[in-house]
Design an enzyme around this catalytic site. Structure first.
Site, PDB file in Angstrom:
ATOM      1  N   LYS A 229       0.848  -1.207   0.000  1.00 42.47           N
ATOM      2  CA  LYS A 229       0.000   0.000   0.000  1.00 42.47           C
ATOM      3  C   LYS A 229       0.879   1.251   0.000  1.00 42.47           C
ATOM      4  O   LYS A 229       0.631   2.190  -0.749  1.00 42.47           O
ATOM      5  CB  LYS A 229      -0.946  -0.018   1.208  1.00 42.47           C
ATOM      6  CG  LYS A 229      -2.036  -1.071   1.056  1.00 42.47           C
ATOM      7  CD  LYS A 229      -2.885  -1.283   2.320  1.00 42.47           C
ATOM      8  CE  LYS A 229      -3.817  -2.476   2.112  1.00 42.47           C
ATOM      9  NZ  LYS A 229      -4.653  -2.802   3.287  1.00 42.47           N
TER      10      LYS A 229
ATOM     11  N   GLN B  84      -4.576  -1.736   9.459  1.00 43.51           N
ATOM     12  CA  GLN B  84      -4.521  -3.065   8.833  1.00 43.51           C
ATOM     13  C   GLN B  84      -5.131  -4.113   9.767  1.00 43.51           C
ATOM     14  O   GLN B  84      -4.828  -4.156  10.954  1.00 43.51           O
ATOM     15  CB  GLN B  84      -3.068  -3.413   8.483  1.00 43.51           C
ATOM     16  CG  GLN B  84      -2.912  -4.673   7.658  1.00 43.51           C
ATOM     17  CD  GLN B  84      -3.503  -4.571   6.257  1.00 43.51           C
ATOM     18  OE1 GLN B  84      -3.590  -3.493   5.670  1.00 43.51           O
ATOM     19  NE2 GLN B  84      -3.943  -5.689   5.705  1.00 43.51           N
TER      20      GLN B  84
ATOM     21  N   ASP C 142     -11.035   2.600   3.727  1.00 40.19           N
ATOM     22  CA  ASP C 142     -11.374   1.173   3.596  1.00 40.19           C
ATOM     23  C   ASP C 142     -12.887   0.981   3.415  1.00 40.19           C
ATOM     24  O   ASP C 142     -13.341  -0.096   3.046  1.00 40.19           O
ATOM     25  CB  ASP C 142     -10.948   0.408   4.859  1.00 40.19           C
ATOM     26  CG  ASP C 142      -9.590  -0.274   4.728  1.00 40.19           C
ATOM     27  OD1 ASP C 142      -9.220  -0.653   3.601  1.00 40.19           O
ATOM     28  OD2 ASP C 142      -8.915  -0.424   5.766  1.00 40.19           O
TER      29      ASP C 142
HETATM   30  N1  GUN Z   1      -6.891  -7.014   5.998  1.00 39.83           N
HETATM   31  C1  GUN Z   1      -7.244  -7.771   4.940  1.00 39.83           C
HETATM   32  N2  GUN Z   1      -7.805  -7.002   3.987  1.00 39.83           N
HETATM   33  C2  GUN Z   1      -7.811  -5.738   4.449  1.00 39.83           C
HETATM   34  C3  GUN Z   1      -8.250  -4.493   3.911  1.00 39.83           C
HETATM   35  O1  GUN Z   1      -8.779  -4.392   2.801  1.00 39.83           O
HETATM   36  N3  GUN Z   1      -8.051  -3.410   4.705  1.00 39.83           N
HETATM   37  C4  GUN Z   1      -7.490  -3.497   5.938  1.00 39.83           C
HETATM   38  N4  GUN Z   1      -7.373  -2.362   6.654  1.00 39.83           N
HETATM   39  N5  GUN Z   1      -7.077  -4.624   6.457  1.00 39.83           N
HETATM   40  C5  GUN Z   1      -7.234  -5.745   5.711  1.00 39.83           C
END
Ligand code: GUN
Length: 296
Positions: A54, A98, A121
């Site tokens: 990311k 996350q 998100d």
């Molecule tokens: N863990 C697995 N997928 C995601 C996601 O799309 N966003 C976040 N913040 N954590 C995750």
């Protein structure tokens, strides 16, 4: 029938190129760039990989990123106090924590602490609620949005189709169903959501024009579970033992790709299907957050 292989690497590249161009135009217009804060608590190896990807993508697209690494032992109070500071920071337009978080931290409390205007998100109940009401003007859930874009860019309409979603998770299955139900070019579907308590699940998938598999079971969807010419989208990412790879593991989806590739009209591979789209859509949400902060 031999299926079109929907190439998520290619499609995400074109989405990311559009985002980079938009970021440049916004930077010219406002003299500042969109900013994304990514918080990782603990040392989950998969989460470390996702967070690095990311941050790297932000760099590639001209988005400013702020990576915040916290120890596994961080308290919920400390984490929420960091989120409070980021909520007030005008240089930060998007915040994500996350998942999964360490066990002493309630993910629900953390999501609720993020300012809905910075919830890139699209996990906050205010943003999820909008999506379920069919209002797609705000943030959109990254993975389901990525699936919609894959279908759209492959010339596959969902309007009037029967789409069967496998899985009812908060991140994929539920919001996927909401997008498919919304009015408009990438919605207007008849939607069935199947899950672990659905009796005779194949009787549903066999009726589907499009199957979206997001249940987290390696190679669950078999050749005899879909009709000829169906479209299959595989959201699963599972690491399974494999004798022929150096690492001793390989990545597979929730779909038995080899069995379905001959039967379907279009299918996504794993890796290289839905995966790269999730980050591409996160970047788009970050640009949306920036524009919203400017009243656009
Ligand atoms: N863990 C697995 N997928 C995601 C996601 O799309 N966003 C976040 N913040 N954590 C995750």
């Amino acid at each position: 029938m031999s299926a079109i292989r929907i190439d998520g690497n290619e499609i995400s590249k074109s989405v990311n190129a559009e985002t980079a161009a938009e970021v440049e135009a916004l930077a010219q217009k406002y003299g500042v760039r969109p900013g994304l804060a990514v918080i990782l608590a603990g040392e989950n190896p998969a989460s470390q990989v996702y967070v690095s990807r990311k941050v790297k993508m932000c760099e590639e697209l001209g988005i400013v990123s702020k990576k915040i690494i916290l120890p596994e032992s961080v308290s919920q109070e400390e984490l929420i106090s960091i989120i409070d500071d980021l909520n007030k920071d005008d240089s930060i337009h998007g915040i994500l924590v996350q998942s999964p978080t360490p066990k002493q931290i309630s993910e629900k409390a953390v999501i609720n602490a993020i300012d809905p205007k910075k919830d890139v998100d699209c996990f906050h109940p205010a943003n999820v609620g909008k999506v379920f009401l069919g209002d797609l003007s705000g943030f959109l859930p990254c993975t389901p949005w990525g699936v919609s874009v894959l279908l759209e860019k492959s010339g596959i309409s969902t309007a009037g189709k029967h789409v069967v979603v496998l899985g009812r998770s908060a991140i994929v299955g539920r919001p996927m169903a909401a997008l498919l139900l919304a009015r408009g070019a990438n919605g207007d579907a008849t939607v069935t959501v199947c899950h672990s308590k659905t009796p005779d699940l194949p009787s549903f998938t066999r009726q589907a024009d499009i199957v979206i598999a997001a249940l987290g079971i390696p190679q669950f969807l078999k050749g005899d579970m879909v009709k000829d010419g169906a479209v299959v989208i595989d959201v699963g990412i599972n690491r399974i033992p494999c004798a022929t790879t150096k690492s001793g593991f390989k990545l597979v989806g929730d779909v038995d790709f080899d069995a379905l590739v001959e039967k379907t009209s279009a299918i996504t591979p794993v890796p290289g299907g839905v995966g790269p789209m999730t980050i591409a859509m996160l970047m788009k949400n970050t640009v949306r957050a920036f524009k919203m902060s400017k009243g656009e």
